[in-house]
Design an enzyme around this catalytic site. Sequence first.
Site: not given
Length: 287
Positions: A61, A116, A137
């Site tokens: 995504t 995402g 992340e």
Amino acid sequence: MAIAQRIARAVVEQPKLVGPAAPPSLQAVALTQDDLKKIAAYKAVEHVKSGMVVGLGTGSTAKHAVDRIAQLLRQGKLKNIVGVPTSTQTHEQAVSLGIPLSDLGSHPVVDLAIDGADEVDPSLNLVKGRGGSLLREKMVESVAKKFIVIVDESKFVKHVGGSRLAMPVEVVQFCWSHSLKRLEALFAHAGCVAQLRKAAAEGGGKKPYVTDNNNYIIDLYFEKEIGDLNRASDAVLRLPGIVDHGMFIGLATSVIIAGVDGVTIKTKKGNEIELDYFCYSDLRKGL
């Protein structure tokens, strides 16, 4: 018709909804799951402004968001963007697209991060890391002034772990089997089963999956709710040998969910969650 054209023609803003009210039911359109991911990604990129430091997420995504940012840079609609990638994979993608990059050493505060998620619960807590990039992340997204999560509607769950799919934990390679047993015992009340993540090996067979940080990942699978997420997080991080886990608690400022009928945006406003809804209109043959 290209997805950018579909989105430009398809999204029409509706009156703002606040609270638990559900969006009106609309006729379903023939959109693939990848279409839904791209729609959510493009909607998130509308928040990117020239001069921003942007956290670039990882996964199928987030890849669409990185592509879109690069496209707007080429068109001159965005300027002076600095990207902070959350994985080697995203770094390589951004370099190939000509997006200027930096890191948290040079830019310790990120204006906006887009990524995402593998799961989103009703309080906008997340499970991330099934793609293996959870540590970087979390490092980038925890210092973002705004963190927009982009998902298709399949990612919503009643509670963290509710999909019964993996909740990743990144661990050091040393004595990983000991870490696996301790994690499994920690969540025995939730019927936890822990497994070392494997990857394909040259010549066939499997070998331990190794992250960008040269660590292993232990995937946790739950039969029941794990309970208070903050307590669970603290308990995991207190175990020696644990690097980080895939529970992203309280980090998302908004979640963009693309469904077959339209786009729902859930945004934190203090202790409440505000709901916006956008429907698709005039989607014709040629999708």
